[in-house]
Design an enzyme around this catalytic site. Structure first.
Site, PDB file in Angstrom:
ATOM      1  N   LYS A 182      27.800  -1.363 -70.333  1.00 37.47           N
ATOM      2  CA  LYS A 182      26.614  -2.206 -70.238  1.00 37.47           C
ATOM      3  C   LYS A 182      26.738  -3.112 -69.027  1.00 37.47           C
ATOM      4  O   LYS A 182      27.775  -3.752 -68.829  1.00 37.47           O
ATOM      5  CB  LYS A 182      26.448  -3.071 -71.491  1.00 37.47           C
ATOM      6  N   HIS A 184      15.347  -5.218 -68.709  1.00 39.27           N
ATOM      7  CA  HIS A 184      15.232  -4.834 -70.114  1.00 39.27           C
ATOM      8  C   HIS A 184      16.604  -4.427 -70.654  1.00 39.27           C
ATOM      9  O   HIS A 184      17.296  -3.607 -70.065  1.00 39.27           O
ATOM     10  CB  HIS A 184      14.250  -3.666 -70.239  1.00 39.27           C
ATOM     11  N   ALA A 185      16.975  -4.994 -71.799  1.00 37.13           N
ATOM     12  CA  ALA A 185      18.303  -4.764 -72.372  1.00 37.13           C
ATOM     13  C   ALA A 185      18.572  -3.274 -72.563  1.00 37.13           C
ATOM     14  O   ALA A 185      17.834  -2.584 -73.262  1.00 37.13           O
ATOM     15  CB  ALA A 185      18.428  -5.494 -73.701  1.00 37.13           C
ATOM     16  N   HIS A 186      19.610  -2.791 -71.917  1.00 37.42           N
ATOM     17  CA  HIS A 186      19.973  -1.383 -72.029  1.00 37.42           C
ATOM     18  C   HIS A 186      21.437  -1.212 -71.673  1.00 37.42           C
ATOM     19  O   HIS A 186      22.063  -2.090 -71.081  1.00 37.42           O
ATOM     20  CB  HIS A 186      19.112  -0.520 -71.096  1.00 37.42           C
ATOM     21  N   SER A 187      21.988  -0.091 -72.053  1.00 36.35           N
ATOM     22  CA  SER A 187      23.342   0.281 -71.665  1.00 36.35           C
ATOM     23  C   SER A 187      23.319   1.735 -71.225  1.00 36.35           C
ATOM     24  O   SER A 187      22.259   2.384 -71.282  1.00 36.35           O
ATOM     25  CB  SER A 187      24.334   0.027 -72.803  1.00 36.35           C
TER      26      SER A 187
END
Length: 331
Positions: free
Chosen positions: A149, A161-164
């Site tokens: 992440k 935008h929250a992502h991994s």
């Protein structure tokens, strides 16, 4: 006073220089303006309702009434549109370039801070990781997978935008190969895993243990490369991440969320990376190796010294980080 330490597993050398924390910083990292956030929200390709702007989903958590690649999801996994490796056997390409690069979109709404997600969302995230690692294990052309992440500019994120991400490859990184060799050699010499020592007191008196849960030890490495670098290590010393049970993943979700929130309380809002380091697929428990989740707060850029020497300068001793984390976590 500066102190030089070398990590017994990774071999990385760190110079601990607490005086560096006092140096003036004339270039400040500014928070984004409200209008910048508005632009990011309007152009966010990961938002619910914009499924057509990504590749087709390969995994999703969604309501029973919803259709694939349509709204109604709480987490989606899609192939990266700009992959580092390509899942094709093009004869004209490098023979080692075959691989998979996926994006785990962690929530349907625009959110830049993963710490604002709830526990159930963290549980979904880690279950998605396990599923995708297990899927790629079945590909005989792949040898290794890493989940990571990137949050914030210093963490290397290109979208808010929250992502991994997940990358599966034929090639095992040299640094991981060195870790495996070190773990194997330690097991042969001491008849126990080097990973088991991370939570124990060293002959020097150093103990990296921050706290323990039912399934995990939270530790700060002896030669932490980054201020407040923290690892979560399974107490069972399980070799592969995708062998984790539901109970272990629930514990991991709660532990990692608490830890990230504690780091946020101590350091303020900050950029960071985390990595799930799991060994090559053919690694056995006889290797003495255990998977781990490693959190790297990114409070400053890597500079010329680090890039040229592969040594790191850290202004915070792990002993100090452990003290602050124990207080914040109530352990």
């Amino acid at each position: 006073m500066s102190v030089i330490r070398t990590d017994p597993l990774t071999g990385f050398t760190t110079i601990f220089a607490p005086e560096r924390a006092k140096r003036p910083i004339a270039i400040a990292k500014t928070a984004p303006f409200d209008e910048d956030i508005q632009v990011q929200m309007e152009t966010d390709p990961f938002a619910e309702g914009k499924e057509s702007e990504t590749t087709l989903e390969v995994y999703a958590v969604r309501t029973s009434q919803s259709e694939p690649n349509q709204p109604g999801w709480s987490l989606r996994v899609v192939a990266n549109k700009y992959p580092a490796l390509i899942p094709s056997n093009d004869p004209s390409s490098d023979q080692n370039s075959y691989g998979v690069h996926e994006v785990i979109v962690e929530c349907p709404q625009f959110e830049t801070q993963v710490t604002r997600l709830g526990l159930s969302q963290f549980q979904e995230i880690f279950r998605a990781y396990r599923n995708r690692v297990a899927v790629h294990r079945c590909d005989p052309q792949l040898n290794y997978v890493i989940v990571f992440k990137n949050q914030g500019i210093l963490g290397g994120a290109s979208l808010g935008h929250a992502h991994s991400q997940l990358v599966a490859s034929q090639v095992v990184p040299e640094s991981l190969s060195q870790e495996l060799e070190t773990a194997q050699r330690y097991l042969e010499q001491h008849e126990n895993s080097l990973f088991s020592t991370f939570s124990q007191e060293m002959p020097s008196g150093f103990s990296g243990l921050v706290t323990s849960t039912t399934h995990f030890n939270v530790v700060c490495p002896y030669a932490s490369r980054f201020a407040f670098e923290t690892w979560i290590v399974p107490r069972t010393l399980r070799t592969h991440f995708d062998d984790s049970t539901d109970q272990e993943l629930d514990d991991l979700a709660q532990t990692s969320r608490r830890l990230l929130l504690a780091l946020e309380e101590i350091l303020g809002s900050h950029d960071f990376n985390y990595v799930i380091q799991t060994p090559p697929f053919d690694t056995t428990k006889e290797s003495g190796y255990a998977w781990s989740l490693r959190i790297y707060p990114r409070l400053a850029h890597l500079a010329g010294f680090e890039l040229s020497t592969n040594m790191f300068i850290n202004p915070v001793f792990p002993e100090q980080a452990i003290k602050h984390l124990k207080k914040q976590l109530g352990s």
